[in-house]
Scaffold this active site. Structure first.
Site, PDB file in Angstrom:
ATOM      1  N   SER A  34       1.136  -0.703   0.032  1.00 31.36           N
ATOM      2  CA  SER A  34       0.202  -0.324  -0.287  1.00 31.36           C
ATOM      3  C   SER A  34       1.217   1.250   0.090  1.00 31.36           C
ATOM      4  O   SER A  34       1.801   1.573   0.816  1.00 31.36           O
ATOM      5  CB  SER A  34      -0.833   0.125   1.327  1.00 31.36           C
ATOM      6  N   HIS A  65      -3.260  -0.147  -4.795  1.00 30.53           N
ATOM      7  CA  HIS A  65      -2.233  -1.163  -5.205  1.00 30.53           C
ATOM      8  C   HIS A  65      -2.753  -1.296  -6.481  1.00 30.53           C
ATOM      9  O   HIS A  65      -4.410  -1.003  -6.924  1.00 30.53           O
ATOM     10  CB  HIS A  65      -3.371  -2.345  -4.695  1.00 30.53           C
ATOM     11  N   HIS A  87      -4.765  -9.305  -1.476  1.00 28.08           N
ATOM     12  CA  HIS A  87      -5.058 -10.318   0.235  1.00 28.08           C
ATOM     13  C   HIS A  87      -5.927 -11.361  -0.052  1.00 28.08           C
ATOM     14  O   HIS A  87      -6.738 -11.544  -0.460  1.00 28.08           O
ATOM     15  CB  HIS A  87      -5.536  -8.969   0.644  1.00 28.08           C
ATOM     16  N   TYR A  89      -8.262 -11.291   2.639  1.00 30.25           N
ATOM     17  CA  TYR A  89      -9.255 -10.879   2.767  1.00 30.25           C
ATOM     18  C   TYR A  89     -10.366 -10.248   1.667  1.00 30.25           C
ATOM     19  O   TYR A  89     -12.010 -10.204   1.110  1.00 30.25           O
ATOM     20  CB  TYR A  89      -9.477  -9.209   3.858  1.00 30.25           C
ATOM     21  N   GLU A  90      -9.700  -9.785   0.722  1.00 25.28           N
ATOM     22  CA  GLU A  90     -10.354  -9.445  -0.777  1.00 25.28           C
ATOM     23  C   GLU A  90     -10.116 -10.857  -1.758  1.00 25.28           C
ATOM     24  O   GLU A  90     -11.652 -11.395  -2.248  1.00 25.28           O
ATOM     25  CB  GLU A  90      -9.287  -9.067  -1.599  1.00 25.28           C
ATOM     26  N   ALA A 117       2.762  -2.254   4.668  1.00 26.08           N
ATOM     27  CA  ALA A 117       2.615  -1.562   5.043  1.00 26.08           C
ATOM     28  C   ALA A 117       2.524  -2.273   5.987  1.00 26.08           C
ATOM     29  O   ALA A 117       1.353  -2.729   6.447  1.00 26.08           O
ATOM     30  CB  ALA A 117       0.928  -0.166   4.782  1.00 26.08           C
ATOM     31  N   MET A 216      -1.757  -7.175   7.363  1.00 23.28           N
ATOM     32  CA  MET A 216      -2.505  -8.134   6.785  1.00 23.28           C
ATOM     33  C   MET A 216      -2.053  -8.164   5.402  1.00 23.28           C
ATOM     34  O   MET A 216      -2.967  -9.191   4.342  1.00 23.28           O
ATOM     35  CB  MET A 216      -4.033  -6.732   6.118  1.00 23.28           C
ATOM     36  N   SER A 217      -0.555  -8.930   5.060  1.00 21.89           N
ATOM     37  CA  SER A 217      -0.053  -9.035   4.003  1.00 21.89           C
ATOM     38  C   SER A 217       1.339  -9.987   4.164  1.00 21.89           C
ATOM     39  O   SER A 217       1.191 -10.852   5.437  1.00 21.89           O
ATOM     40  CB  SER A 217       0.011  -8.188   3.165  1.00 21.89           C
ATOM     41  N   ASN A 240       1.386   3.367  11.348  1.00 23.84           N
ATOM     42  CA  ASN A 240       0.800   4.044  12.286  1.00 23.84           C
ATOM     43  C   ASN A 240       1.519   3.198  13.740  1.00 23.84           C
ATOM     44  O   ASN A 240       1.692   2.275  13.181  1.00 23.84           O
ATOM     45  CB  ASN A 240      -0.928   4.116  12.632  1.00 23.84           C
ATOM     46  N   HIS A 252      -7.438   3.205   6.189  1.00 25.89           N
ATOM     47  CA  HIS A 252      -6.695   3.168   4.994  1.00 25.89           C
ATOM     48  C   HIS A 252      -6.471   4.439   4.344  1.00 25.89           C
ATOM     49  O   HIS A 252      -5.000   4.766   4.005  1.00 25.89           O
ATOM     50  CB  HIS A 252      -7.922   2.469   4.086  1.00 25.89           C
TER      51      HIS A 252
END
Length: 283
Positions: A34, A65, A87, A89-90, A117, A216-217, A240, A252
């Site tokens: 990201s 992306h 990902h 989640y996708e 990220a 998340m990756s 963050n 995001h």
């Protein structure tokens, strides 16, 4: 995607890439997370291939992306750059990055660098804007990308992750960073399915488990690379403080904005690493 169809996809993707750029022989592959796709903009003589044209590549649905494979040269070395990844989640599968990684292996890449990220779990040492070289991971995602039918063409049924984050490549990155005056931390990555951010209680759990950063990756492609014997290392841009460790509301958009803080350091680090690495290996 059915596993049997997936087994044919890397060879089909390679054939498509070579149609776009005949004779292309990349030495390295980059997976850019990201807000970090700007690294691909540094390539010379580049050709962009949408993921839709590449069998088995995950079409991206996430802002930041772009969903293109950029092929060209960086400092005179041919490389393949994924601007964006898939990902869990996708696509609801841990095999979401299996075809791209195996495609890089078939293309002859010597190593894979994956970037992301991430949030900091370690506020005393890792601040927003930091770059972190990952040393290991703790996988809280549902399973492994290698669950299901094994393809012996790429690797064995059972395999080790002892050096999944290649120590030699990481040490070289840290050495280059020191020489160039680029601050780079090290740490353990904790994976999380997303798409929601973690709860404060989950963050406390991850700290107790020994995590330093969370995202998340990363894990799907790192495990796949280890399975097929493609050396890999990973760099995280800290965007963050994790939930409960800071005052900023997580989003995001905030991730994309704060990723820009690490961009200059990452670009300089990756370019310097490439110059150093291929000067050494060409001797």
């Amino acid at each position: 995607m059915e596993v049997d169809r997936e087994m044919d996809a890397p060879n089909n993707a390679v054939a498509t890439i070579l149609k776009y750029k005949s004779g292309f022989q990349p030495k390295a592959a980059f997976i850019l997370g990201s807000g970090l796709g700007v690294i691909a903009d540094q390539l010379k003589d580049k050709v962009e291939i949408p993921y839709e044209d590449l069998a088995g590549f995950p079409v991206s649905t996430v802002e930041g992306h772009s969903g293109t494979l950029v092929i060209g040269s960086l400092n005179g070395v041919e490389v393949a750059c994924m601007k964006g990844r898939g990902h869990f989640y996708e696509h609801q599968t841990m095999r979401v990055m299996t075809v791209p990684v195996r495609t890089f292996k078939l293309l002859g890449c010597e190593f894979m660098l994956t970037t992301c990220a991430a949030g900091s779990l370690n506020p005393d040492r890792i601040q927003v804007g930091s770059v972190v070289a990952l040393t290991d991971h703790i996988n809280t995602m549902p399973d492994s990308p290698m669950c299901g039918k094994n393809d012996e063409e790429y690797g064995p049924r059972f395999f080790s992750l002892a050096n999944a984050y290649d120590r030699q490549l990481r040490e070289e990155v840290l050495q280059v960073a020191s020489q160039k005056g680029i601050a780079v931390e090290t740490g353990v990555y904790v994976s999380y399915t997303g798409p929601n951010f973690e709860t404060a209680a989950e963050i406390r759990m991850m700290q107790i488990m020994g995590g330093d950063v969370v995202g998340m990756s990363i894990v799907p492609e790192i495990i796949t690379a280890a399975h097929c014997g493609l050396p890999a290392f990973a760099l995280a841009a800290i965007t963050n403080m994790a939930e409960g460790l800071g005052e900023t509301e997580l989003s995001h958009n905030q991730t994309l904005e704060c990723a820009k803080l690490a961009q200059p350091k990452l670009i300089k680090l990756i370019q310097s690493f490439m110059e150093n690495h291929f000067q050494i290996t060409s001797m």
